[in-house]
Design a protein around this motif. Structure first.
Motif, short mmCIF file in Angstrom:
data_model
loop_
_atom_site.label_atom_id
_atom_site.label_comp_id
_atom_site.label_asym_id
_atom_site.label_seq_id
_atom_site.Cartn_x
_atom_site.Cartn_y
_atom_site.Cartn_z
N PRO A 167 14.00 -21.42 -29.84
CA PRO A 167 12.88 -21.00 -30.71
C PRO A 167 12.06 -19.85 -30.13
O PRO A 167 11.14 -19.35 -30.79
CB PRO A 167 12.04 -22.27 -30.82
CG PRO A 167 12.28 -22.98 -29.53
CD PRO A 167 13.72 -22.71 -29.18
N ARG A 168 12.38 -19.42 -28.90
CA ARG A 168 11.55 -18.42 -28.23
C ARG A 168 12.23 -17.05 -28.15
O ARG A 168 11.82 -16.20 -27.37
CB ARG A 168 11.21 -18.90 -26.81
CG ARG A 168 10.43 -20.21 -26.79
CD ARG A 168 10.42 -20.83 -25.40
NE ARG A 168 9.84 -19.95 -24.41
CZ ARG A 168 8.54 -19.90 -24.12
NH1 ARG A 168 7.70 -20.69 -24.76
NH2 ARG A 168 8.09 -19.08 -23.21
N THR A 169 13.26 -16.82 -28.96
CA THR A 169 13.96 -15.53 -28.87
C THR A 169 13.08 -14.35 -29.28
O THR A 169 13.37 -13.21 -28.93
CB THR A 169 15.24 -15.54 -29.73
OG1 THR A 169 14.89 -15.91 -31.08
CG2 THR A 169 16.25 -16.53 -29.19
N ASP A 170 12.02 -14.61 -30.03
CA ASP A 170 11.12 -13.51 -30.41
C ASP A 170 10.46 -12.86 -29.19
O ASP A 170 9.96 -11.74 -29.29
CB ASP A 170 10.03 -14.02 -31.36
CG ASP A 170 10.55 -14.21 -32.78
OD1 ASP A 170 11.69 -13.78 -33.05
OD2 ASP A 170 9.82 -14.79 -33.61
N LEU A 171 10.46 -13.56 -28.05
CA LEU A 171 9.86 -12.98 -26.85
C LEU A 171 10.63 -11.77 -26.35
O LEU A 171 10.11 -10.96 -25.58
CB LEU A 171 9.79 -14.04 -25.74
CG LEU A 171 8.85 -15.22 -26.00
CD1 LEU A 171 8.96 -16.24 -24.87
CD2 LEU A 171 7.41 -14.74 -26.14
N TRP A 210 16.43 -8.84 -41.06
CA TRP A 210 17.81 -8.45 -40.77
C TRP A 210 18.13 -8.49 -39.28
O TRP A 210 19.30 -8.35 -38.90
CB TRP A 210 18.09 -7.05 -41.31
CG TRP A 210 17.18 -5.98 -40.78
CD1 TRP A 210 16.04 -5.52 -41.35
CD2 TRP A 210 17.34 -5.24 -39.56
NE1 TRP A 210 15.46 -4.54 -40.58
CE2 TRP A 210 16.24 -4.35 -39.48
CE3 TRP A 210 18.28 -5.24 -38.54
CZ2 TRP A 210 16.07 -3.47 -38.41
CZ3 TRP A 210 18.12 -4.37 -37.47
CH2 TRP A 210 17.03 -3.49 -37.41
N GLN A 211 17.13 -8.68 -38.43
CA GLN A 211 17.35 -8.67 -36.98
C GLN A 211 17.73 -10.06 -36.49
O GLN A 211 16.95 -11.00 -36.59
CB GLN A 211 16.11 -8.17 -36.25
CG GLN A 211 15.84 -6.68 -36.47
CD GLN A 211 14.59 -6.22 -35.76
OE1 GLN A 211 13.48 -6.61 -36.11
NE2 GLN A 211 14.76 -5.37 -34.74
N TYR A 235 5.41 -5.29 -36.55
CA TYR A 235 4.63 -6.27 -35.79
C TYR A 235 5.45 -7.49 -35.42
O TYR A 235 5.13 -8.20 -34.47
CB TYR A 235 3.40 -6.70 -36.59
CG TYR A 235 2.38 -5.60 -36.74
CD1 TYR A 235 1.62 -5.19 -35.65
CD2 TYR A 235 2.19 -4.97 -37.96
CE1 TYR A 235 0.69 -4.17 -35.77
CE2 TYR A 235 1.25 -3.95 -38.09
CZ TYR A 235 0.51 -3.56 -36.99
OH TYR A 235 -0.41 -2.55 -37.12
N ARG A 236 6.50 -7.76 -36.17
CA ARG A 236 7.36 -8.91 -35.87
C ARG A 236 8.80 -8.56 -36.23
O ARG A 236 9.05 -7.55 -36.89
CB ARG A 236 6.90 -10.15 -36.64
CG ARG A 236 6.90 -9.97 -38.15
CD ARG A 236 6.47 -11.26 -38.84
NE ARG A 236 5.12 -11.64 -38.46
CZ ARG A 236 4.03 -11.21 -39.09
NH1 ARG A 236 4.14 -10.38 -40.11
NH2 ARG A 236 2.84 -11.60 -38.71
#
Length: 257
Positions: free
Chosen positions: A208-212, A236-237, A231-232
């Motif tokens: 769940p932390r791949t946005d880091l 598609w990414q 911003y986020r």
């Protein structure tokens, strides 16, 4: 909001005077060589082991001190939990060795980094092409590093992957030709070593932390899935993973051809 560090100058003064913790052999001494560079994650210094009698250099080592900040501590509950990110990864990926939790020792790569080699090939502005065999050798070395990052922390229960996030020529160091032995492929070319794991992440399926990882790579070298486009992360990414390393390796090799 960040605030000035009132103790930074004192720490640097101590670092400049602190030799390696390895005891010098009899008749030899550690002598400070140079400050090699500094960045957001720490500072690196060169120390020379010299003969006391003639002051000849017989060995060299680089000490890198890491900045201890909360974002540099691994918190995911997996491998290295509670340790400083770069020190842990450098040690366990066999890039360096450490006796402390905040600094590590690396070989001195006298041939600089891949950026230096690229610039050397274009000193006259004539865009001399890097030899194709070297490009294949570079691909082999970086792909081998990617395999290590893909397998180093696997357990029976979880497949962990290290995503470097900041693959770029500045972070690929060049050793001296021939240092890997005569039986090594392409012994005439400098072997490449991947370094600087300050932005690296250890991830796993459904992490769940791949946005880091998003926006952590140097602009111009970033894989699409971790490129900052707002911003986020855009819909598609895809989440970053070992495929991120592969994309960046391919892009680096393409850039030198």
């Amino acid at each position: 909001m960040s605030y000035p560090d009132p103790y930074r100058d004192d720490r640097i003064d101590i670092e400049l005077r602190a030799p390696p913790r390895f005891q010098a052999p009899e008749g030899q001494s550690w002598v400070f060589g140079a400050a090699l560079g500094a960045g957001g994650f720490g500072r690196a210094y060169l120390w020379n082991l010299v003969n006391n009698a003639d002051q000849k250099v017989v060995d060299r080592v680089v000490i890198k001190y890491t900045e201890i900040r909360s974002e540099q501590v691994l918190h995911h509950g997996g491998p290295g939990h509670g340790e400083i990110r770069e020190v842990f990864m450098q040690r366990h990926l066999h890039c360096s060795w450490s006796l402390d939790s905040w600094r590590f020792y690396s070989p001195y790569y006298a041939f600089g980094d891949l950026s230096d080699l690229i610039r050397a090939q274009d000193t006259m502005g004539d865009h001399r092409q890097i030899p194709e065999p070297f490009a294949w050798y570079l691909l082999y070395r970086l792909a081998s590093a990617a395999v290590v990052m893909d397998e180093a922390f696997n357990t029976d229960d979880t497949k962990y992957e290290v995503v470097h996030c900041d693959f770029k020529p500045d972070n690929i160091f060049m050793g001296a030709p021939g240092t890997l032995g005569k039986k090594n492929s392409f012994p005439a070319y400098p072997p490449a070593y991947l370094g600087d794991f300050g932005n690296a992440h250890i991830t796993y399926p459904r992490d769940p932390r791949t946005d880091l990882m998003y926006g952590m790579c140097t602009p111009g070298w970033s894989a699409p899935e971790i490129t900052n486009v707002g911003y986020r992360r855009a819909p598609w990414q895809a989440p970053g993973g070992s495929h991120t390393n592969i994309w960046q390796i391919g892009f680096i090799v393409q850039s030198i051809l």
